[in-house]
Scaffold this motif. Structure first.
Motif, PDB file in Angstrom:
ATOM      1  N   ILE A 110       0.762  -1.212   0.045  1.00  8.58           N
ATOM      2  CA  ILE A 110       0.039  -0.049  -0.084  1.00  8.58           C
ATOM      3  C   ILE A 110       0.963   1.310   0.008  1.00  8.58           C
ATOM      4  O   ILE A 110       1.863   1.185   0.855  1.00  8.58           O
ATOM      5  CB  ILE A 110      -0.890   0.107   1.241  1.00  8.58           C
ATOM      6  CG1 ILE A 110      -1.775  -1.109   1.241  1.00  8.58           C
ATOM      7  CG2 ILE A 110      -1.918   1.227   1.219  1.00  8.58           C
ATOM      8  CD1 ILE A 110      -2.633  -1.348   2.369  1.00  8.58           C
ATOM      9  N   VAL A 111       0.444   2.097  -1.105  1.00  9.55           N
ATOM     10  CA  VAL A 111       1.411   3.537  -1.048  1.00  9.55           C
ATOM     11  C   VAL A 111       0.149   4.508  -0.762  1.00  9.55           C
ATOM     12  O   VAL A 111      -0.619   4.730  -1.625  1.00  9.55           O
ATOM     13  CB  VAL A 111       1.965   3.754  -2.352  1.00  9.55           C
ATOM     14  CG1 VAL A 111       2.424   5.158  -2.374  1.00  9.55           C
ATOM     15  CG2 VAL A 111       2.940   2.698  -2.600  1.00  9.55           C
ATOM     16  N   THR A 118      -0.044  -3.398  -6.371  1.00 13.63           N
ATOM     17  CA  THR A 118       0.018  -2.159  -5.412  1.00 13.63           C
ATOM     18  C   THR A 118      -1.154  -1.555  -5.142  1.00 13.63           C
ATOM     19  O   THR A 118      -1.805  -1.357  -6.397  1.00 13.63           O
ATOM     20  CB  THR A 118       1.273  -1.327  -5.694  1.00 13.63           C
ATOM     21  OG1 THR A 118       2.279  -1.950  -5.841  1.00 13.63           O
ATOM     22  CG2 THR A 118       1.203  -0.133  -4.870  1.00 13.63           C
ATOM     23  N   THR A 119      -1.451  -1.125  -4.379  1.00  9.73           N
ATOM     24  CA  THR A 119      -2.670  -0.293  -3.914  1.00  9.73           C
ATOM     25  C   THR A 119      -2.302   1.121  -3.679  1.00  9.73           C
ATOM     26  O   THR A 119      -1.339   1.345  -2.572  1.00  9.73           O
ATOM     27  CB  THR A 119      -3.460  -0.664  -2.694  1.00  9.73           C
ATOM     28  OG1 THR A 119      -4.087  -1.797  -2.912  1.00  9.73           O
ATOM     29  CG2 THR A 119      -4.717   0.517  -2.398  1.00  9.73           C
ATOM     30  N   VAL A 120      -2.594   2.069  -4.629  1.00 12.29           N
ATOM     31  CA  VAL A 120      -2.296   3.560  -4.157  1.00 12.29           C
ATOM     32  C   VAL A 120      -3.626   4.223  -3.361  1.00 12.29           C
ATOM     33  O   VAL A 120      -4.733   4.048  -3.825  1.00 12.29           O
ATOM     34  CB  VAL A 120      -2.079   4.117  -5.330  1.00 12.29           C
ATOM     35  CG1 VAL A 120      -1.979   5.667  -4.973  1.00 12.29           C
ATOM     36  CG2 VAL A 120      -1.039   3.770  -6.257  1.00 12.29           C
ATOM     37  N   ASN A 167       0.091  -4.647 -13.894  1.00  8.70           N
ATOM     38  CA  ASN A 167      -0.833  -5.576 -13.665  1.00  8.70           C
ATOM     39  C   ASN A 167      -1.263  -5.275 -12.245  1.00  8.70           C
ATOM     40  O   ASN A 167      -0.455  -5.195 -11.150  1.00  8.70           O
ATOM     41  CB  ASN A 167      -0.643  -6.880 -13.995  1.00  8.70           C
ATOM     42  CG  ASN A 167      -0.636  -6.992 -15.535  1.00  8.70           C
ATOM     43  OD1 ASN A 167      -1.045  -6.303 -16.330  1.00  8.70           O
ATOM     44  ND2 ASN A 167      -0.078  -8.186 -16.117  1.00  8.70           N
ATOM     45  N   ASN A 168      -2.754  -5.564 -12.082  1.00  5.83           N
ATOM     46  CA  ASN A 168      -2.926  -5.695 -10.451  1.00  5.83           C
ATOM     47  C   ASN A 168      -2.946  -4.456  -9.587  1.00  5.83           C
ATOM     48  O   ASN A 168      -2.233  -4.433  -8.718  1.00  5.83           O
ATOM     49  CB  ASN A 168      -2.427  -6.898  -9.976  1.00  5.83           C
ATOM     50  CG  ASN A 168      -3.324  -7.301  -8.708  1.00  5.83           C
ATOM     51  OD1 ASN A 168      -4.658  -7.205  -8.687  1.00  5.83           O
ATOM     52  ND2 ASN A 168      -2.852  -8.018  -7.767  1.00  5.83           N
ATOM     53  N   ILE A 169      -3.182  -3.153 -10.246  1.00  2.00           N
ATOM     54  CA  ILE A 169      -2.938  -1.820  -9.407  1.00  2.00           C
ATOM     55  C   ILE A 169      -4.498  -1.443  -9.141  1.00  2.00           C
ATOM     56  O   ILE A 169      -5.390  -1.615  -9.688  1.00  2.00           O
ATOM     57  CB  ILE A 169      -2.656  -0.882 -10.422  1.00  2.00           C
ATOM     58  CG1 ILE A 169      -1.008  -1.213 -10.933  1.00  2.00           C
ATOM     59  CG2 ILE A 169      -2.402   0.352  -9.734  1.00  2.00           C
ATOM     60  CD1 ILE A 169      -0.291  -1.632  -9.637  1.00  2.00           C
ATOM     61  N   TYR A 189      -6.573  -6.022 -14.642  1.00  2.00           N
ATOM     62  CA  TYR A 189      -6.897  -6.076 -13.382  1.00  2.00           C
ATOM     63  C   TYR A 189      -6.607  -4.674 -12.619  1.00  2.00           C
ATOM     64  O   TYR A 189      -6.225  -4.698 -11.417  1.00  2.00           O
ATOM     65  CB  TYR A 189      -6.195  -7.238 -12.485  1.00  2.00           C
ATOM     66  CG  TYR A 189      -6.275  -8.509 -12.945  1.00  2.00           C
ATOM     67  CD1 TYR A 189      -7.639  -9.228 -12.734  1.00  2.00           C
ATOM     68  CD2 TYR A 189      -5.382  -9.356 -13.747  1.00  2.00           C
ATOM     69  CE1 TYR A 189      -7.773 -10.424 -13.128  1.00  2.00           C
ATOM     70  CE2 TYR A 189      -5.685 -10.423 -14.081  1.00  2.00           C
ATOM     71  CZ  TYR A 189      -6.744 -11.211 -13.907  1.00  2.00           C
ATOM     72  OH  TYR A 189      -7.159 -12.506 -14.251  1.00  2.00           O
ATOM     73  N   LEU A 190      -6.831  -3.587 -13.414  1.00  2.00           N
ATOM     74  CA  LEU A 190      -6.978  -2.336 -12.609  1.00  2.00           C
ATOM     75  C   LEU A 190      -8.389  -2.217 -12.022  1.00  2.00           C
ATOM     76  O   LEU A 190      -9.407  -2.448 -12.328  1.00  2.00           O
ATOM     77  CB  LEU A 190      -6.873  -1.209 -13.754  1.00  2.00           C
ATOM     78  CG  LEU A 190      -7.085   0.076 -13.159  1.00  2.00           C
ATOM     79  CD1 LEU A 190      -5.879   0.563 -12.262  1.00  2.00           C
ATOM     80  CD2 LEU A 190      -7.437   0.970 -14.315  1.00  2.00           C
ATOM     81  N   THR A 191      -8.033  -1.770 -10.657  1.00  3.00           N
ATOM     82  CA  THR A 191      -9.347  -1.639  -9.827  1.00  3.00           C
ATOM     83  C   THR A 191      -9.535   0.032  -9.383  1.00  3.00           C
ATOM     84  O   THR A 191      -8.217   0.543  -8.952  1.00  3.00           O
ATOM     85  CB  THR A 191      -9.336  -2.322  -8.510  1.00  3.00           C
ATOM     86  OG1 THR A 191      -9.351  -3.700  -8.869  1.00  3.00           O
ATOM     87  CG2 THR A 191     -10.497  -2.057  -7.563  1.00  3.00           C
ATOM     88  N   VAL A 192     -10.519   0.663  -9.592  1.00  2.00           N
ATOM     89  CA  VAL A 192     -10.833   2.037  -9.207  1.00  2.00           C
ATOM     90  C   VAL A 192     -11.886   2.165  -8.357  1.00  2.00           C
ATOM     91  O   VAL A 192     -12.863   1.542  -8.651  1.00  2.00           O
ATOM     92  CB  VAL A 192     -11.036   2.917 -10.252  1.00  2.00           C
ATOM     93  CG1 VAL A 192     -11.025   4.283  -9.842  1.00  2.00           C
ATOM     94  CG2 VAL A 192      -9.977   2.759 -11.509  1.00  2.00           C
ATOM     95  N   GLN A 193     -11.749   2.589  -6.988  1.00  2.00           N
ATOM     96  CA  GLN A 193     -12.790   2.554  -6.033  1.00  2.00           C
ATOM     97  C   GLN A 193     -12.671   3.876  -5.010  1.00  2.00           C
ATOM     98  O   GLN A 193     -11.837   4.346  -5.012  1.00  2.00           O
ATOM     99  CB  GLN A 193     -12.240   1.254  -4.878  1.00  2.00           C
ATOM    100  CG  GLN A 193     -12.280   0.088  -5.619  1.00  2.00           C
ATOM    101  CD  GLN A 193     -11.627  -0.849  -4.735  1.00  2.00           C
ATOM    102  OE1 GLN A 193     -10.768  -0.524  -3.827  1.00  2.00           O
ATOM    103  NE2 GLN A 193     -11.705  -2.382  -4.758  1.00  2.00           N
TER     104      GLN A 193
END
Length: 428
Positions: A40-41, A60-62, A80-82, A119-123
C-alpha cells in the motif's frame, strides 16, 4: 426487540436505495469494501500521487487520502493488478480533477486514468472535468473493476474500452458497480474530434462478459442540432458478447442501453447477454416533436442474437416512439415482463419472442418517477401479480425474491407491502 431490529435494518436498506436515486452530488451507498492488503502506498497531495504512479510496481494499492487533486498528468497505469482507491467509504471525498470537459488546452491531462494493464481496480473516488475519458482502457486491459466511483462532466465517453483492431477483440470481464456517470448540467457543446454530442457513459468495443449493475446514469441528453443525437448511456458493440446489465437507473438519457449498434455482414455486433431490472425515466417534454419522430427506443438490441430483455421499467413520457426495439439479426432474443409506456418494436427482419409485457404504464403507478424511482405503488394493480417470472430474473431491482405472491409483478420492482409503503411514507 426482533421486530424493532428488523424495522431498523429495513430503514437502512431503504436509505441505501434512496441514495441510489438522488442527485449527482450524492453517492450510491455502496456496501463498504474490506480494508486493502498487500503493498500500500498512501498519498495526500497531487505531487505524491503522480510520484506513486510514476514508480508503481505490480500488485500495489495507491491509497489516496481525502481531498481535491487537480491532475498535472493523466494517471497512466502500465502494471498489472493495480488498485487506485480513495481512503473513504464514499465516492465524493477524493476528487481527481482535470482541466475541464470543454478545455481544449488540456495539457498533459487528456484523460483521468488510462491503462493497458490487466486487473485495474478503481474504488471510492470521483474523476471529473476531463476533456476526453475519465477512464480509458486499451484493448488488452482485461478484468477491470470499477466500484463506488463518481464520474462527472467528461468531453467524450466516461468509461471507454478500445478495440484491438478486429471484431470481438477488446477488454473482457469488466465489472462496473455503484458508480454515478452524469453531467451536472448538459453534455459539452464543442467538437472533441468525433463530432458534437459524441458521448456515452460506458462504451465497450469487442468486450466479453461485462457486468454492469447498481449504477446511475443521468443527463446524457445532447441538444437538437448535435452531430450525435442518440448516444446510448451503455453501448456494448463491435463484437461484444454476454453482457449483463441489471439494476441500474437512467434519468434523462437519449438511449439507455444498446447491445449492438450496426448490422455486421460477418459475425454480430453483440451476442447474447441479459438486460434486466433496470429503471429508465425521461422528463416530460425533454424531446421536441421532431426529435421524437426520429427516435427508436430506450433499450435496443441491434444485431444481437440470443439477448434477453427482462423485467425492466421504462417511463418515456412520450419522448421516445418505443421502449424496446429489436433490429437486424436478433435470432433467439426475448422481451418478457417489461413495464413501459411505449410499445416494443422491431425492424430490418429482426425476430424475437415476447410475453408478459405491459406497455400502458403511467407515472401514477410509481413511487417517485421524477427521481428515477420506479418502484410500484400498491395501486399499480395492472402490474402486480400478473406474470410468471423469467428463470433469468428470479430477483428484482432490490434483490427481493421474485415472485413474492402467487405470480410475479411486471417491471423491475417486485412490490412488497412492508418495503414499498414505508418507502413511500417518507423514509427516503
Amino acid at each position: 426487540m426482533r421486530k424493532e431490529f428488523t424495522q431498523s435494518i429495513l430503514i437502512v436498506f431503504m436509505l441505501m436505495v434512496a441514495g441510489k436515486l438522488m442527485a449527482t452530488n450524492q453517492c450510491l451507498q455502496a456496501p463498504p469494501l474490506p480494508a486493502p492488503t498487500g503493498t500500500i502506498v498512501s498519498v495526500s497531495n497531487v505531487q505524491q500521487l503522480h510520484q506513486a504512479i510514476d514508480n508503481i510496481q505490480a500488485n500495489t494499492t495507491v491509497l489516496i487520502q481525502p481531498g481535491d487533486y487537480v491532475l498535472n498528468n493523466t494517471l497512466y497505469i502500465q502494471k498489472n493488478n493495480i488498485t487506485i482507491r480513495g481512503n473513504s467509504d464514499r465516492c465524493d471525498q477524493v476528487n481527481l480533477i482535470g482541466k475541464g470537459m470543454e478545455q481544449a488546452n488540456y495539457g498533459n491531462v487528456p484523460h483521468g486514468i488510462w491503462t493497458n494493464a490487466e486487473y485495474l481496480t478503481v474504488q471510492n473516488l470521483t474523476i471529473r472535468d476531463v476533456y476526453f475519458h475519465p477512464i480509458q482502457f486499451d484493448a488488452n486491459a482485461d478484468s477491470p473493476f470499477i466500484y463506488n466511483v463518481r464520474l462527472l462532466d467528461a468531453g467524450e465517453q466516461f468509461i471507454k474500452g478500445s478495440s484491438g483492431g478486429g471484431l470481438g477483440t477488446g477488454v473482457d470481464n469488466g465489472v462496473v458497480e455503484y458508480t454515478i456517470m452524469a453531467y451536472t448540467q448538459v453534455p459539452p457543446s464543442t467538437d472533441h474530434g468525433g463530432g458534437t454530442g459524441y458521448t456515452n457513459g460506458i462504451d465497450i468495443h469487442g468486450g466479453d462478459d461485462w457486468q454492469i449493475r447498481h449504477n446511475l446514469f443521468k443527463n446524457f441528453h445532447t441538444p437538437d442540432g448535435s452531430d450525435h443525437l442518440w448516444n446510448p448511456a451503455i453501448l456494448m458493440w463491435n463484437g461484444s458478447s454476454n453482457t449483463l446489465t441489471e439494476n441500474n437507473v437512467f434519468i434523462d438519457v437519449d438511449r439507455a442501453i444498446a447491445y449492438g449498434l450496426t448490422n455486421r455482414s460477418t459475425g454480430n455486433d453483440h451476442y447474447g447477454g441479459v438486460i434486466r431490472n433496470n429503471m429508465i425515466f425521461t422528463t416530460p417534454g425533454l424531446y421536441t416533436a421532431a426529435r421524437r419522430a426520429n427516435s427508436d427506443a430506450m433499450i435496443i438490441a441491434w444485431d444481437s442474437p440470443q439477448t434477453r430483455v427482462l423485467h425492466n421499467s421504462i417511463l418515456t413520457n412520450l419522448n421516445q416512439r418505443l421502449s424496446i426495439e429489436f433490429r437486424f439479426d436478433t435470432t433467439g432474443s426475448q422481451a418478457r415482463n417489461n413495464l413501459s409506456d411505449a410499445d416494443i418494436g422491431d425492424r430490418n427482419s429482426a425476430t424475437y419472442s415476447q410475453s408478459g409485457n405491459l406497455t400502458g404504464a403511467s407515472p401514477d403507478m410509481f413511487i417517485n418517477p421524477t427521481f428515477g424511482d420506479l418502484h410500484l405503488k400498491e395501486t399499480a394493480t395492472a402490474a402486480i401479480d400478473q406474470v410468471a417470472p423469467s428463470v433469468d430474473a428470479m430477483r428484482d431491482f432490490d434483490h427481493d425474491s421474485r415472485p413474492l405472491g402467487n405470480n410475479a409483478d411486471i417491471g423491475a420492482d417486485e412490490f412488497s407491502l412492508d418495503y414499498d409503503l414505508i418507502y413511500a411514507d417518507g423514509f427516503e
